[in-house]
Design a protein around this motif. Structure first.
Motif, PDB file in Angstrom:
ATOM      1  N   THR A  22      18.113  30.738  65.908  1.00  0.00           N
ATOM      2  CA  THR A  22      18.719  29.415  65.843  1.00  0.00           C
ATOM      3  C   THR A  22      17.801  28.440  66.572  1.00  0.00           C
ATOM      4  N   ILE A  23      17.316  27.457  65.845  1.00  0.00           N
ATOM      5  CA  ILE A  23      16.351  26.509  66.404  1.00  0.00           C
ATOM      6  C   ILE A  23      17.014  25.160  66.614  1.00  0.00           C
ATOM      7  N   GLU A  24      16.871  24.630  67.824  1.00  0.00           N
ATOM      8  CA  GLU A  24      17.392  23.314  68.156  1.00  0.00           C
ATOM      9  C   GLU A  24      16.245  22.299  68.054  1.00  0.00           C
ATOM     10  N   VAL A  25      16.472  21.224  67.316  1.00  0.00           N
ATOM     11  CA  VAL A  25      15.448  20.185  67.151  1.00  0.00           C
ATOM     12  C   VAL A  25      16.034  18.843  67.603  1.00  0.00           C
ATOM     13  N   PHE A  26      15.469  18.311  68.677  1.00  0.00           N
ATOM     14  CA  PHE A  26      15.870  16.984  69.134  1.00  0.00           C
ATOM     15  C   PHE A  26      14.972  15.961  68.442  1.00  0.00           C
ATOM     16  N   THR A  41      20.300  15.557  67.225  1.00  0.00           N
ATOM     17  CA  THR A  41      19.870  16.947  67.379  1.00  0.00           C
ATOM     18  C   THR A  41      20.274  17.733  66.146  1.00  0.00           C
ATOM     19  N   GLU A  42      19.338  18.477  65.587  1.00  0.00           N
ATOM     20  CA  GLU A  42      19.594  19.313  64.417  1.00  0.00           C
ATOM     21  C   GLU A  42      19.546  20.776  64.836  1.00  0.00           C
ATOM     22  N   THR A  43      20.457  21.561  64.283  1.00  0.00           N
ATOM     23  CA  THR A  43      20.466  23.006  64.516  1.00  0.00           C
ATOM     24  C   THR A  43      20.095  23.703  63.209  1.00  0.00           C
TER      25      THR A  43
END
Length: 312
Positions: A62-66, A6-8
């Motif tokens: 703030t975007i969470e990318v799984f 997961t990237e923030t």
């Protein structure tokens, strides 16, 4: 394989307003197609709410990318393509006659054969310059378009040919069968092209698009369709197909851009009647002008003969 993680990501003022797929592609250093897939799968969220690929990045968010575990979509599948013909095998490049159904190189969503993989399987040494999945590729043809391509075998050829195509010095001649009869019989289509506003997978004439210039002349007229010779001054994606569609003379068989399905069926066409028939360029080392030609493949030739004798 790419690892699951997961990237923030924080959206800066500079990035605000950028389409989500473009923002992710830049920040994660992935292709735009891969970024769009992450959005489509619901893997891109703000406060748990999924974001679409065309959503504009909001400043300060703030975007969470799984990022799920999956095979690399750009991995080159090394496999022979029987219908791929070698037209010229030079020390520095190879000219091929690409059959329909073969992509120039791997891309997200494409699982079929590629020019790069086919040449590797046939034992050809290809330049390693450029992105790893695009080794040796200096220009492209659509999957549904057949005909001539040149692929660099050496680094010096890649550099010279890549520059040549950027500077538009090669001669790229296509033959197309378009519906109806273009008026005038010889002319130039100068209309900017860009992504279709309603369909990401299509292109269209748009006001803020990239400059695109297509020269053409009618070779034969058959009433319901015409055989035209096309000289590309620029080389935009789907350029010929979109330009003739904009003139209301789409390529026969090209139902993506408005071709008549009844005419396509009558001619036995399952793709656009479009063929890269002639390719000329200055040799990347000697500077000598070289030029190659390609015959029509069976499906296009059969459709053309049907038009000529009116048997459809």
């Amino acid at each position: 394989m790419s690892g699951e993680r997961t990237e923030t990501l924080q959206v800066s003022e500079e990035d605000a307003g950028t389409r989500m797929d473009a923002f992710l592609a830049q920040r994660l250093e992935i292709s735009r197609g891969q970024a769009a897939l992450l959005c489509t799968e619901g893997n891109v969220t703000i406060d748990g709410k999924a974001l679409g690929k065309s959503r504009k990045a909001p400043a300060g968010a703030t975007i969470e990318v799984f990022i799920p575990l999956r095979p690399d979509p750009l991995e080159i599948r090394v496999e022979l393509v029987e219908d791929l013909k070698i037209i010229a095998d030079d020390d520095d490049y190879v000219v091929i006659d690409k059959p329909v159904g073969v992509a120039a190189h791997p891309s997200p969503g494409w699982v079929g054969p590629t020019v790069v993989g086919a040449l590797m399987a046939a034992g050809y040494r290809i330049s390693t310059s450029g992105a790893s999945e695009r080794q040796g590729i200096v220009h492209r043809l659509d999957v549904g378009t057949s005909g001539l391509m040149v692929v660099a075998k050496t680094e010096r050829a890649y550099t010279a040919l890549k520059r040549a195509f950027k500077e538009r010095t090669p001669k790229k001649i296509y033959h197309a069968v378009v519906q109806g009869l273009p008026d005038p019989l010889e002319g130039t289509i100068n209309a900017p092209l860009g992504r279709h506003p309603g369909h990401d997978w299509k292109f269209a004439v748009v006001e803020d698009g990239r400059d695109s210039v297509t020269h053409y002349k009618v070779i034969e007229a058959f009433g319901r369709a015409s055989l035209v010779e096309v000289n590309l001054e620029t080389g935009r994606t789907h350029q010929i197909r979109v330009h003739f569609s904009a003139l209301r003379h789409p390529c026969a068989g090209d139902q993506t851009y408005g071709a008549d399905p009844k005419l396509a069926a009558a001619l036995g066409l399952t793709r656009q009647w479009l063929h890269a028939q002639r390719l000329g360029f200055f040799h990347p080392v000697s500077g000598e002008w070289v030029e190659y030609t390609s015959e029509y493949p069976l499906d296009l030739n059969n459709a053309l003969e049907m038009l000529r004798d009116g048997s459809f």
